[in-house]
Design a protein around this motif. Structure first.
Motif, PDB file in Angstrom:
ATOM      1  N   GLY A 297       0.816  -1.216   0.000  1.00  0.00           N
ATOM      2  CA  GLY A 297       0.000   0.000   0.000  1.00  0.00           C
ATOM      3  C   GLY A 297       0.843   1.256   0.000  1.00  0.00           C
ATOM      4  N   ALA A 298       1.852   1.313   0.902  1.00  0.00           N
ATOM      5  CA  ALA A 298       2.713   2.499   0.970  1.00  0.00           C
ATOM      6  C   ALA A 298       3.527   2.663  -0.300  1.00  0.00           C
ATOM      7  N   GLY A 299       4.063   1.551  -0.825  1.00  0.00           N
ATOM      8  CA  GLY A 299       4.844   1.636  -2.054  1.00  0.00           C
ATOM      9  C   GLY A 299       4.001   2.045  -3.247  1.00  0.00           C
ATOM     10  N   GLY A 300       2.784   1.487  -3.343  1.00  0.00           N
ATOM     11  CA  GLY A 300       1.892   1.844  -4.454  1.00  0.00           C
ATOM     12  C   GLY A 300       1.462   3.297  -4.393  1.00  0.00           C
ATOM     13  N   TRP A 301       1.118   3.764  -3.200  1.00  0.00           N
ATOM     14  CA  TRP A 301       0.712   5.164  -3.061  1.00  0.00           C
ATOM     15  C   TRP A 301       1.862   6.104  -3.428  1.00  0.00           C
ATOM     16  N   THR A 302       3.076   5.783  -2.977  1.00  0.00           N
ATOM     17  CA  THR A 302       4.238   6.623  -3.301  1.00  0.00           C
ATOM     18  C   THR A 302       4.505   6.649  -4.798  1.00  0.00           C
ATOM     19  N   TRP A 303       4.345   5.504  -5.431  1.00  0.00           N
ATOM     20  CA  TRP A 303       4.606   5.440  -6.874  1.00  0.00           C
ATOM     21  C   TRP A 303       3.560   6.218  -7.669  1.00  0.00           C
ATOM     22  N   LEU A 304       2.302   6.062  -7.316  1.00  0.00           N
ATOM     23  CA  LEU A 304       1.245   6.758  -8.047  1.00  0.00           C
ATOM     24  C   LEU A 304       1.307   8.270  -7.839  1.00  0.00           C
ATOM     25  N   ASN A 305       1.799   8.693  -6.717  1.00  0.00           N
ATOM     26  CA  ASN A 305       1.874  10.126  -6.414  1.00  0.00           C
ATOM     27  C   ASN A 305       3.333  10.609  -6.333  1.00  0.00           C
ATOM     28  N   ARG A 306       4.171  10.010  -7.152  1.00  0.00           N
ATOM     29  CA  ARG A 306       5.589  10.326  -7.101  1.00  0.00           C
ATOM     30  C   ARG A 306       5.884  11.790  -7.456  1.00  0.00           C
ATOM     31  N   GLU A 307       5.080  12.382  -8.379  1.00  0.00           N
ATOM     32  CA  GLU A 307       5.306  13.781  -8.737  1.00  0.00           C
ATOM     33  C   GLU A 307       5.048  14.691  -7.534  1.00  0.00           C
ATOM     34  N   TRP A 308       3.955  14.449  -6.843  1.00  0.00           N
ATOM     35  CA  TRP A 308       3.636  15.242  -5.655  1.00  0.00           C
ATOM     36  C   TRP A 308       4.696  15.056  -4.572  1.00  0.00           C
ATOM     37  N   VAL A 309       5.144  13.786  -4.361  1.00  0.00           N
ATOM     38  CA  VAL A 309       6.171  13.496  -3.353  1.00  0.00           C
ATOM     39  C   VAL A 309       7.473  14.196  -3.714  1.00  0.00           C
ATOM     40  N   ARG A 310       7.856  14.161  -5.011  1.00  0.00           N
ATOM     41  CA  ARG A 310       9.090  14.807  -5.439  1.00  0.00           C
ATOM     42  C   ARG A 310       9.022  16.320  -5.230  1.00  0.00           C
ATOM     43  N   ALA A 311       7.853  16.893  -5.561  1.00  0.00           N
ATOM     44  CA  ALA A 311       7.695  18.336  -5.386  1.00  0.00           C
ATOM     45  C   ALA A 311       7.776  18.724  -3.917  1.00  0.00           C
ATOM     46  N   ARG A 312       7.200  17.910  -3.058  1.00  0.00           N
ATOM     47  CA  ARG A 312       7.265  18.204  -1.629  1.00  0.00           C
ATOM     48  C   ARG A 312       8.699  18.114  -1.108  1.00  0.00           C
ATOM     49  N   LEU A 313       9.442  17.128  -1.579  1.00  0.00           N
ATOM     50  CA  LEU A 313      10.828  16.982  -1.151  1.00  0.00           C
ATOM     51  C   LEU A 313      11.667  18.166  -1.611  1.00  0.00           C
ATOM     52  N   LEU A 314      11.444  18.628  -2.881  1.00  0.00           N
ATOM     53  CA  LEU A 314      12.191  19.774  -3.384  1.00  0.00           C
ATOM     54  C   LEU A 314      11.839  21.041  -2.624  1.00  0.00           C
ATOM     55  N   ALA A 315      10.554  21.171  -2.293  1.00  0.00           N
ATOM     56  CA  ALA A 315      10.122  22.336  -1.529  1.00  0.00           C
ATOM     57  C   ALA A 315      10.745  22.331  -0.133  1.00  0.00           C
ATOM     58  N   GLY A 316      10.832  21.155   0.453  1.00  0.00           N
ATOM     59  CA  GLY A 316      11.470  21.061   1.765  1.00  0.00           C
ATOM     60  C   GLY A 316      12.942  21.409   1.705  1.00  0.00           C
ATOM     61  N   GLU A 317      13.612  21.026   0.624  1.00  0.00           N
ATOM     62  CA  GLU A 317      15.028  21.387   0.469  1.00  0.00           C
ATOM     63  C   GLU A 317      15.193  22.897   0.321  1.00  0.00           C
ATOM     64  N   ASP A 318      14.266  23.539  -0.452  1.00  0.00           N
ATOM     65  CA  ASP A 318      14.336  24.981  -0.621  1.00  0.00           C
ATOM     66  C   ASP A 318      14.174  25.691   0.721  1.00  0.00           C
ATOM     67  N   GLU A 319      13.209  25.243   1.520  1.00  0.00           N
ATOM     68  CA  GLU A 319      12.975  25.867   2.824  1.00  0.00           C
ATOM     69  C   GLU A 319      14.196  25.717   3.727  1.00  0.00           C
TER      70      GLU A 319
END
Length: 326
Positions: A297-319
């Motif tokens: 479940g966790a792996g599938g959700w991460t894969w399907l929403n990988r764009e959102w997860v990547r954007a959140r990670l980049l935003a966290g790096e910027d902050e």
């Protein structure tokens, strides 16, 4: 570089639909597969060693005997640590592997029970003794509680009866080792005293025969007019008394050595003889199913929403970078 204004919108409730479906399907498949996994049953025996009077302090005779079998024995941890080393030794494991057991087992998960008879070497099903000894380490384990000094001996196999028999057999092998190979200082003294006593009795018999032959021709040698006869008779009589005293002394020394030997032999108090397990110890099927469902479940959700997860990670790096600059 993207910032918080470019993060895509996530419908959290809708994003859970497919991952939950995948998780349910994976959990169902895993549950079916785990049904065919064999059950394992663990039997445990608990031993409480009692230190002997003659083995306190240093390694003692038990450590010497254990070293002869390639067992590493520490000097300052007490004899209960030595017992664990013996239980984990190759000698004991080879003896177990060569022992024949009779027990009931299932050929597969839902098969009928049938009577099996064979050695533990055949049960572990390895090509050679080295691999069998290593595999037996997964079946049999011995641990020691440092505070209470209680030794826990456990065996885990596919048959409840086999687990119990392995534990009981290991306990008997340990006891046999202590009785037969745990030669101590008292035991060595007893062996020496026994041999010397046998020699002294032979010498006493010879002295008795010599004195008897002399008396047959010289019954009243003490009143004889020949000084040589009196001197020889006195010498033979004194020799006989000396031999008799020596035999008495050696007999007392032998009895003392035997008592020391008994005190030197460690005592094992059997708290639990090894139970016949009813409930399985593994596999934990529910835990496996839940773990697979979570991972899928966790792996599938991460894969399907990988764009959102990547954007959140980049935003966290910027902050983080902005906070560092400030």
């Amino acid at each position: 570089m993207p910032n918080s204004s470019t993060i895509p919108v996530l419908d959290f409730k809708a994003s859970l639909k497919k991952p939950l479906q995948w998780a349910m399907a994976a959990g169902l498949a895993t549950a079916v597969i785990t049904l065919f996994l064999p059950n394992y049953y663990r039997s445990e025996a608990r031993l409480l060693p009692v230190e002997s009077k003659g083995l306190g302090g240093s390694l003692g005779g038990l450590a010497t005997a254990a070293a002869a079998f390639g067992v590493s024995v520490p000097g300052g941890e007490g004899n209960d640590a030595n017992f664990v080393d013996i239980l984990n030794s190759r000698w004991l494991k080879e003896q177990l592997l060569q022992t024949e057991f009779q027990y009931h087992a299932r050929s597969w998960r839902f098969g009928a029970e049938r009577l099996e008879k064979g050695t533990l070497y055949a049960y572990v099903d390895e090509k050679n003794m080295d691999r069998a000894v290593k595999e037996l380490g997964k079946v049999l384990s011995a641990t020691r509680d440092l505070k209470s000094k209680v030794i826990t001996l456990s065996a885990e196999t596919k048959s409840p009866e086999l687990s119990q028999q392995v534990v009981q057999r290991a306990g008997k092998l340990l006891e046999a080792f202590l009785q037969e190979k745990g030669h101590t200082r008292g035991g060595a003294k007893a062996l020496f005293a026994e041999a010397r006593l046998a020699d002294a009795r032979t010498e006493m018999d010879q002295a008795e025969d010599a004195f008897r032959r002399f008396l047959e021709g010289n019954r009243n040698y003490q009143s004889s007019g020949d000084p040589a006869v009196r001197l020889k008779g006195t010498r033979l009589e004194n020799e006989l008394r000396l031999r008799q005293q020596l035999v008495t002394t050696l007999a007392m020394n032998r009895e003392q050595a035997l008592l020391e030997e008994k005190n030197d032999i460690p005592i094992l108090n059997l708290l639990d003889p090894g139970n016949l397990p009813i409930d399985k110890s593994k596999p934990a099927r529910s835990v496996i199913v839940l773990a697979v469902m979570f991972l899928v479940g966790a792996g599938g959700w991460t894969w399907l929403n990988r764009e959102w997860v990547r954007a959140r990670l980049l935003a966290g790096e910027d902050e983080s970078a902005t906070l560092i600059q400030e």
